[in-house]
Design a protein around this motif. Sequence first.
Motif, PDB file in Angstrom:
ATOM      1  N   UNK A  89       0.826  -1.213   0.000  1.00  0.00           N
ATOM      2  CA  UNK A  89       0.000   0.000   0.000  1.00  0.00           C
ATOM      3  C   UNK A  89       0.856   1.257   0.000  1.00  0.00           C
ATOM      4  N   UNK A 103       0.480   4.183  -2.693  1.00  0.00           N
ATOM      5  CA  UNK A 103       0.240   5.580  -2.296  1.00  0.00           C
ATOM      6  C   UNK A 103       1.182   6.518  -3.053  1.00  0.00           C
ATOM      7  N   UNK A 137      -0.103   6.819  -6.672  1.00  0.00           N
ATOM      8  CA  UNK A 137      -1.344   7.574  -6.831  1.00  0.00           C
ATOM      9  C   UNK A 137      -1.135   9.065  -6.574  1.00  0.00           C
ATOM     10  N   UNK A 143      -4.063  14.586  -8.609  1.00  0.00           N
ATOM     11  CA  UNK A 143      -4.344  14.002  -7.294  1.00  0.00           C
ATOM     12  C   UNK A 143      -4.985  14.974  -6.309  1.00  0.00           C
ATOM     13  N   UNK A 153     -10.081   9.235  -3.684  1.00  0.00           N
ATOM     14  CA  UNK A 153      -9.555   7.914  -4.038  1.00  0.00           C
ATOM     15  C   UNK A 153      -9.995   6.868  -3.010  1.00  0.00           C
ATOM     16  N   UNK A 199      -9.319   2.731  -2.213  1.00  0.00           N
ATOM     17  CA  UNK A 199      -8.474   1.588  -2.567  1.00  0.00           C
ATOM     18  C   UNK A 199      -9.019   0.309  -1.946  1.00  0.00           C
ATOM     19  N   UNK A 202      -0.791   2.071   4.657  1.00  0.00           N
ATOM     20  CA  UNK A 202       0.496   2.501   4.118  1.00  0.00           C
ATOM     21  C   UNK A 202       1.306   3.168   5.228  1.00  0.00           C
ATOM     22  N   UNK A 203       2.628   3.160   5.055  1.00  0.00           N
ATOM     23  CA  UNK A 203       3.474   3.775   6.076  1.00  0.00           C
ATOM     24  C   UNK A 203       3.242   5.283   6.150  1.00  0.00           C
ATOM     25  N   UNK A 204       3.325   5.809   7.385  1.00  0.00           N
ATOM     26  CA  UNK A 204       3.171   7.239   7.615  1.00  0.00           C
ATOM     27  C   UNK A 204       4.496   7.765   8.176  1.00  0.00           C
ATOM     28  N   UNK A 225      -0.902   5.324  10.403  1.00  0.00           N
ATOM     29  CA  UNK A 225      -0.731   4.832   9.042  1.00  0.00           C
ATOM     30  C   UNK A 225      -1.430   5.775   8.080  1.00  0.00           C
ATOM     31  N   UNK A 226      -0.912   5.828   6.861  1.00  0.00           N
ATOM     32  CA  UNK A 226      -1.606   6.546   5.805  1.00  0.00           C
ATOM     33  C   UNK A 226      -2.691   5.665   5.208  1.00  0.00           C
ATOM     34  N   UNK A 227      -3.820   6.257   4.865  1.00  0.00           N
ATOM     35  CA  UNK A 227      -4.830   5.572   4.068  1.00  0.00           C
ATOM     36  C   UNK A 227      -4.380   5.720   2.622  1.00  0.00           C
ATOM     37  N   UNK A 228      -4.047   4.623   1.922  1.00  0.00           N
ATOM     38  CA  UNK A 228      -3.442   4.759   0.597  1.00  0.00           C
ATOM     39  C   UNK A 228      -4.323   5.539  -0.376  1.00  0.00           C
ATOM     40  N   UNK A 229      -3.693   6.494  -1.078  1.00  0.00           N
ATOM     41  CA  UNK A 229      -4.397   7.253  -2.100  1.00  0.00           C
ATOM     42  C   UNK A 229      -5.066   8.515  -1.602  1.00  0.00           C
ATOM     43  N   UNK A 230      -5.136   8.697  -0.284  1.00  0.00           N
ATOM     44  CA  UNK A 230      -5.867   9.839   0.270  1.00  0.00           C
ATOM     45  C   UNK A 230      -4.954  10.670   1.165  1.00  0.00           C
ATOM     46  N   UNK A 283      -5.369   9.559   7.455  1.00  0.00           N
ATOM     47  CA  UNK A 283      -4.615   8.579   8.230  1.00  0.00           C
ATOM     48  C   UNK A 283      -5.524   7.886   9.226  1.00  0.00           C
ATOM     49  N   UNK A 284      -5.071   6.751   9.685  1.00  0.00           N
ATOM     50  CA  UNK A 284      -5.728   6.057  10.793  1.00  0.00           C
ATOM     51  C   UNK A 284      -4.652   5.859  11.848  1.00  0.00           C
TER      52      UNK A 284
END
Lengths: 95, 95, 95, 95, 95, 95, 95, 95, 95, 95
Positions: free
Chosen positions: A61, A65, A68, A74, A79, A81, C85-87, D44-49, D52-53
């Motif tokens: 992911x 990221x 994207x 963007x 978006x 996923x 995804x990693x932050x 964490x990043x929410x992929x594509x956006x 985060x969570x």
Amino acid sequence: MEFLVDVEITWPPDGDPAKRQRLVEEEGRRARELAEAGHLVRIWRVPGRWANVGLWWAADATELHTALTSLPLHPWMDVTVRPLAQHPSDPGTGP
Amino acid sequence: MEFLVDVEITWPPDGDPAKRQRLVEEEGRRARELAEAGHLVRIWRVPGRWANVGLWWAADATELHTALTSLPLHPWMDVTVRPLAQHPSDPGTGP
Amino acid sequence: MEFLVDVEITWPPDGDPAKRQRLVEEEGRRARELAEAGHLVRIWRVPGRWANVGLWWAADATELHTALTSLPLHPWMDVTVRPLAQHPSDPGTGP
Amino acid sequence: MEFLVDVEITWPPDGDPAKRQRLVEEEGRRARELAEAGHLVRIWRVPGRWANVGLWWAADATELHTALTSLPLHPWMDVTVRPLAQHPSDPGTGP
Amino acid sequence: MEFLVDVEITWPPDGDPAKRQRLVEEEGRRARELAEAGHLVRIWRVPGRWANVGLWWAADATELHTALTSLPLHPWMDVTVRPLAQHPSDPGTGP
Amino acid sequence: MEFLVDVEITWPPDGDPAKRQRLVEEEGRRARELAEAGHLVRIWRVPGRWANVGLWWAADATELHTALTSLPLHPWMDVTVRPLAQHPSDPGTGP
Amino acid sequence: MEFLVDVEITWPPDGDPAKRQRLVEEEGRRARELAEAGHLVRIWRVPGRWANVGLWWAADATELHTALTSLPLHPWMDVTVRPLAQHPSDPGTGP
Amino acid sequence: MEFLVDVEITWPPDGDPAKRQRLVEEEGRRARELAEAGHLVRIWRVPGRWANVGLWWAADATELHTALTSLPLHPWMDVTVRPLAQHPSDPGTGP
Amino acid sequence: MEFLVDVEITWPPDGDPAKRQRLVEEEGRRARELAEAGHLVRIWRVPGRWANVGLWWAADATELHTALTSLPLHPWMDVTVRPLAQHPSDPGTGP
Amino acid sequence: MEFLVDVEITWPPDGDPAKRQRLVEEEGRRARELAEAGHLVRIWRVPGRWANVGLWWAADATELHTALTSLPLHPWMDVTVRPLAQHPSDPGTGP
């Protein structure tokens, strides 16, 4: 790993047409690069909308990221996923 | 014309395991036939669920309906169909 | 790759208490195995519900699917998977 | 007590890039402080956006509110908080 | 810490009336105990439904989970918990 | 009659800070008046959001409407009202 | 005080027709009593469904709850209540 | 007046096939009668589902309700009705 | 034929107060005309919101559309129309 | 192949009336052209809204997309497309 990605573009109706045209062209170039890099596998338009659904490939992911968010449109994208797992009845290993 | 199809299976947790096993095998056989006929193009599992998302091809929604309802598990399926239009950035004509 | 997984258990209120007790114990054992294998990283109860939210690790969605469907209570589960995804601000590499 | 916190950033696409850059840097600094104080446990990043969570710790919802509203980007955030209860199968006391 | 808890009872219309009556009485007794223990602070019926919304107090979500699952009707309950933070305009420290 | 009222404030992120500060102070004063008049019984912050949930008392929905629309921030509020009925297990007649 | 009440009947398709017929008749009688008592003011069918929307009057939500739960079909009902406030443009004091 | 009507059939997967076959045939006959009476104007299958969307004509919602509930499969139907108004760009007065 | 109509007004919080006042007065006058013409039968405020729910009468959806779009505030309205059918237990033929 | 298309127009309440008038007229002309070309088969207003639902014909979703995006008001449209399959009880081959 494959991902199914829904993208909605939220461009304002009264946005600058020249800026829009330029961004769409840059978007097309970047999409081709991502396709050549193996990230963008398939992409379809959602009929009637400025939106698309795409089949993407990335190691994880985090890489998805990065791909994207490299798209010029963007900042105007919404978006979503969905991660995809292999199915025993899948006809093709590649798309 | 391509369609994106979401399928959820609503099999009861206490359903007959033998019947389930038989239906899953028949489903696999029918899926192979639909793949050979060019209807089922790609299929993925939705991770964690008895569900899948598939890329289907049919002349129109009527032919797609015939293909989907020919699946042995169809009576237990909750099916959602999204029509797909061509995108100028699509990397491949076929999947 | 990490995933955030929501699980709801849909056990019928009048289900067999002995079967439920046995399944819960088997579930606990399988959860420990998945934790030792590095798949189940953290898990919390959703207060007031027979439900949990978990932090999972798997190479990809296919491996995650295998882990989740190996749980004895899986036939009674409604599972939702979100890829993570990693932050850059994440305090810990591992949880 | 642990909380699962979803954050969406609603920054306007045509927002001032310099202001955005400055806010992102201040956000990173404040996130590190909250991590050192034990409030921000994982993120964490929410992929594509731009979202985060995060896994947060606070004595209660009031302390959590103070932590979240101390973030420089908070005026642009849409925040959803879920309380978490301990699960007997949780592999780790700390994250 | 206070929580706002929504509870829906999903008792089947053709359920055993004697069992229902017995459970309702046990529920009332347990609710009184939880009120005396300071967990159940206020409770209201949702008009027209077998449902309630309650103001609960617990040290954290784990203690709240223990209180809620101790209710005899819990197997028939659909429970939603919202954490509450202090508001500077709150007229009363206690309810 | 009691009501449960959810309030979200939709203040723009780039709104005038001085105007916001003044409105928040006026809101606090008006909330105190409504509390003294017996309309605002309890109020909590929704953690992480500029939002609150409140327990209100009014003779009927018309009186409640008058109370809610008297709040200085009302033009920026998204308000949801739920009517509450008495529950036989309610620990307190007053809050 | 007036309320707008949505009611859905969830009678099973294979339910006993004689029991259904008897309940419908009892429901009609009870509805007439509630109309004569001034509680049921207007009622309409939702076209195509076994459902209705009604205008009800009660002193408060508690009295409304008593009226609604007195209906013989109540165990099969999914009820949603909306409180109504007076509008300055309302043509009629009574319906 | 025209109405757009969505119908979902909720037939149980393990329902009696003979009963289903008989009901489907009776449904077809009744649909033809309603078409001849001018009530059923157009009807389409929702691809992949046992569901349809139809264009209906009736003097008002009451007459439409009578038509829809006369269908043999109505007890298994989830029906949603949308009223339609004339559009100045409509190509045809009749369908 | 009767319709149940939900109306939300989406007036911007920083809109011109004089224009708002003028529109509200014109709205009241037009509502009275529609009431006298028999179109607006009953109307209630949704407590806490700039919104209303109304009972309307029109020959069909086209006439209703004409009535609703004649309201001075219509450009700021989000309107939802539900068609109503007669119910055998309706206490009154007229409202 | 037929499609059912929902269209919402999101014109700002304070938009330029002359521009709106001009666009509406151009929209009407383009709708007539699409009707003559056999794409727009039927169209209805959604009562109370600036919205329509239409029955469209196109060879596939790509041709439909071209037709819909040729409408002058398309930049202000929120479009939802549903594919339609033939139903054995459909009274008419053409609309």
